[in-house]
Structure formats: structure tokens, C-alpha cells
Design an enzyme around this catalytic site. Sequence first.
Site, PDB file in Angstrom:
ATOM      1  N   ASP A 200       0.980  -1.326  -0.057  1.00 29.43           N
ATOM      2  CA  ASP A 200       0.041   0.046   0.216  1.00 29.43           C
ATOM      3  C   ASP A 200       0.910   1.070   0.019  1.00 29.43           C
ATOM      4  O   ASP A 200       1.935   1.231   0.643  1.00 29.43           O
ATOM      5  CB  ASP A 200      -0.710  -0.089   1.402  1.00 29.43           C
ATOM      6  CG  ASP A 200      -1.955   0.835   1.339  1.00 29.43           C
ATOM      7  OD1 ASP A 200      -2.727   0.967   0.255  1.00 29.43           O
ATOM      8  OD2 ASP A 200      -1.963   1.897   2.220  1.00 29.43           O
ATOM      9  N   GLU A 259       1.405  -0.539  -5.112  1.00 31.35           N
ATOM     10  CA  GLU A 259       0.372   0.462  -5.282  1.00 31.35           C
ATOM     11  C   GLU A 259       1.246   1.771  -5.318  1.00 31.35           C
ATOM     12  O   GLU A 259       1.513   2.103  -4.271  1.00 31.35           O
ATOM     13  CB  GLU A 259      -0.513   0.648  -4.154  1.00 31.35           C
ATOM     14  CG  GLU A 259      -1.616   1.207  -4.720  1.00 31.35           C
ATOM     15  CD  GLU A 259      -2.061   2.351  -3.622  1.00 31.35           C
ATOM     16  OE1 GLU A 259      -3.012   3.169  -3.980  1.00 31.35           O
ATOM     17  OE2 GLU A 259      -1.599   2.358  -2.413  1.00 31.35           O
TER      18      GLU A 259
HETATM   19  C1  NOJ Z   1      -4.482   2.662  -0.803  1.00 31.02           C
HETATM   20  C2  NOJ Z   1      -5.652   1.765  -0.805  1.00 31.02           C
HETATM   21  O1  NOJ Z   1      -6.146   1.209  -1.722  1.00 31.02           O
HETATM   22  C3  NOJ Z   1      -6.795   2.720  -0.157  1.00 31.02           C
HETATM   23  O2  NOJ Z   1      -7.923   2.205   0.133  1.00 31.02           O
HETATM   24  C4  NOJ Z   1      -6.285   3.339   1.174  1.00 31.02           C
HETATM   25  O3  NOJ Z   1      -7.508   4.453   1.693  1.00 31.02           O
HETATM   26  C5  NOJ Z   1      -5.187   4.269   1.017  1.00 31.02           C
HETATM   27  N1  NOJ Z   1      -4.245   3.360   0.213  1.00 31.02           N
HETATM   28  C6  NOJ Z   1      -4.545   4.591   2.466  1.00 31.02           C
HETATM   29  O4  NOJ Z   1      -3.913   3.545   2.931  1.00 31.02           O
END
Ligand code: NOJ
Length: 512
Positions: A200, A259
Site C-alpha cells: 500500500d 500500489e
Molecule cells: C490505498 C488503498 O487502496 C486505499 O483504500 C487506502 O485508503 C489508502 N491506500 C490509504 O491506505
Amino acid sequence: MPATWWRTAVIYEVYVRSFADGDGDGVGDLIGLRERLPHLRDLGVDAIWLTPFFRSPMVDGGYDVADYRDVDPSFGTLADFDAMLADAHALGLRVIIDVVPNHTSSEHAWFTQALQSLPGDPARQRYHFRPPTPDGLPPNDWESVFGGPAWTQVPDGEWYLHLFDPAQPDLNWDNPDVRVEFEDVLRFWLDRGVDGFRVDVAHGMVKAAGYPAAGLTGQIGLLGRRVLPYFDQDGVHEIHKAWRKILDSYPGERMAVAEAWASTAQRLARYTAPDELHQAFNFEFLQANWADPAAVRASIDSCIHAAESVGAPTTWVLSNHDVRRHVTRLGSLERANAAALLMLALPGSAYLYQGDELGLPEVLDLPDDARQDPVWFRSGGTDPGRDGCRVPIPWRAAAPAFGFSPTGAAWLPQPPAFAELAADRSSTVELYREALRLRRSLTGPLRWHESPDGVLDFSRDGLRCVVNLSRTACTLPDMPDSEVVLASRPIDGGALPADTAVWIFARTARSS
Ligand code: NOJ
């Protein structure tokens, strides 16, 4: 399984609290997921990615982790996780889990300790605590991705940084405690047998030294791409290199997908250099403007090119738990299914989001008092946030909560239209199953063919994929000794209607 399974894998995102509820409390859980694994095996995916199921106060759907080594009671227990993992592996499904290293929950023991300490105490140095400016203002102009300032003041006057919700304080990755802790967390789950991680905010952990002003003129959306002093700093790559070594030290080809958001495709490609993470999500494709098919084609080419430059596989994704579902974004189920057939014919790895295979649309009319996304609250109700793509999955048309839970409870209300889209009724499931089956025979690179405006036409091995994104029907290419093996909706003769895709195989090359 091929040696580098993740290079071509189809990976299915399970947003755990909305997938299947085993205990009837209206929240999806690991027991429910375990029961539904055969659906995923039958669909033909290679792996599942589970969104966070760790102990959490659930301010941001679990992306606010209070204990990285335990399962939140709403999702089950560690024993439930182990049982689910064993079943998934027995069914031939790999399991990737989320790791959330940019921030913890404000209920994490470290943050509680930091709040109980005085300014300057080592417990505060695990996060970004800063004194106010001489005027008593926040340390700088950084803004939260969810809206509003990225700093919150504590009673003794210091401010702490949170790039997301105030309940998600950012960790200070310059502090060795943080690095050691996360390496240990990775090992904890790798030892349990997970096949990898979805990282993440993989571009966020390192902040520019001295907290320079961002000079923002407006708010950054989740999908923003600005050059910012707290995203895509060079220092994050050291962390990913260290993590890669850990992954490589385990048998069984464990992998990680970032991500990550970067200002250019080249900067994004750095996350998937051979000594860093294996894949990065391709948000450029997700954000492509489908009203401009030439731009979609150009984006496909540039993504393939950028990934090839570092020897990584491209990834493709149309929907996830953070964006409006593509059935709604693209305007119709027909267009969405055409886009899916295009995506699944491309080289590399593809990500599906739960419900894609049912043709689920975004739920646009959730009652305000049901909404839970912090984006909704932080925007003062001006941005509906992401709950509309997180509505619990319909499994059975005629069951309470459409089979999501045994009691009929569901943490977000499901619209009546879900009946027709339930897994036991949706006409889309078979299309995905067939596409995933046929896709296994594709190994070669992509070659474009000349095509009329609005039509994308390419070959891979024995497959010819033609996608009509224009407003009118077009003629299918004349291909002797070949047949349309898959169509995103029924077609008649040699014409391809608008918003339709077909897979044509040479009769000899077709896998059966
Ligand atoms: C990306 C995640 O996919 C999302 O759902 C989240 O709110 C943010 N990162 C913060 O962790």
C-alpha cells in the site's frame, strides 16, 4: 505452474469485508471467503489478493492497522486465516496479502506510546511529529489525500503528519525501528505461507528532508499525479530492495506488487527494477480515456514499453476498491465487457476486482447515513467516496442479502438490481471464465493491425482481438480458417456492433 507464475497471472482482488460473510454479522470474513474459494477456482484465476484483515478500528476499511500480526475479530482469527490459506493452496490458488507500511492506525501501540510521551521522546520519532510554526500553524502546507490538512495537532502543541485520515499517522521510515519492524512483519506472514504482498502507498514512505512546502494550489485526488515532496522520493527504493531480498530468501516464488503513483511511466518502472518489486499496478490503463480509443492504444504501448525497459511484466486493471466500477465509468455493461476482453488478451498480468465477473455497476444511491468512507466525511459530504464500489457481493438471486450473509445482514445496503447480477444468475461470469481459460494459451507479444477509427485490432499468437469502441458497427477482418471463439455479447455474421469485442482464433491454433 510456470516458473515465474506472476508474469502472466490473473489476480483477483478480494475486498474482504464485502466478499462473503460466514458468521452472519453483515461483514465479510475469512470463513466466508474460505467457503467461496471454489467460485474463484472455477473462474480460473491464479491468485487472490486480500485487502487488509488485520486488527483495525476500521476508520479506512482496515487500511488503518493497529496490529500487523493479528486478524481483526470482525474477520476471524489467525486459525481462520491459516485454514483459508491451506484451502486456497489446495485449490491451486496463490494468496497475496496487503501490507500497509506508510502509516499505522492511531490505535497502534506505537502511536499510543507516542501520544503518551513528551515532544522529543524516541517514541515520537517513529512518526512525523513537528513543532508548530512561530504563528502556531501546521508545519507546512501538505494536504491529506482524503481532503483537508495533512497535519493534526496534539494537546502539547506538536503536529503529526497523516497523508490520509488523522486516524492514519504516517510512520517515519528514517527511524531504524520502523524498518526492522516491517521486515519482521513480512517474515511473519511469509512464514505462514503467503505468496506475496500488495504494498500500500509504496511510493509514500519517504518524505523529502526538511518537510519542504508542496506549493499546492488545490487538493490532490487519490489518482493524482503531481510531483510532491512526500511521494515517489528516491529513498523508497532502498526499502523495496531490502524487501525483495527477503522475498527472494523464501522458496516458492513469493512476489510483491506496488500500489505506486509516479509522475512518469519511467519513474514508475523503477519500482519494478529486477532488484525491487515484481509488479506495479498500472493506473494509467485504469484511468485511460475510453472515449478516445487511440489514446487507449497509445497507453497500452507506452505501458508495455515502460515495463519492458526494466524486464518486468505489465499489469492491467480496470477496477479496484478505490475507484468507480468500470461498468459505470465506461457507461454500460456492454462496453465494460468489451474492455475486459481487451484487457484479458493483453500480455502480462491482469487484476480483477471482485464483482467484475458479475458485471456489477457502482452503487450510486447509497443513503448518506450508510456511508463509511473517510473521503465522504473529510470532504464534508461533497465527495461520495468509495463505498459505492464496496457494496457486498450478490451470490444468490433469491437469498437474503443475495447470499452475502446467512442472516441477510450487509454492512452496506445492496440495491434490488443486484438480483439479476448474482453469481448464480449473471450472464457475465461465463464470459470471464472462458476468457481466463483461453488466455492460458497466449504467450507471445502483441502486434497491432491497421483498423478503422475507434476500433482496436491486434494479434497475439493464434488470437486476433478486435474491439469496437466506436459508435457504429464495423466489419470483422476477413480471416479464412478462423472462428470467433468468444464475443463480449452475441454477434451476428461478419459485423461487430459498437461496444463489442471478439476473440478470433485460427482454427488450427485454437486451444481446446
Ligand atoms: C490505498 C488503498 O487502496 C486505499 O483504500 C487506502 O485508503 C489508502 N491506500 C490509504 O491506505
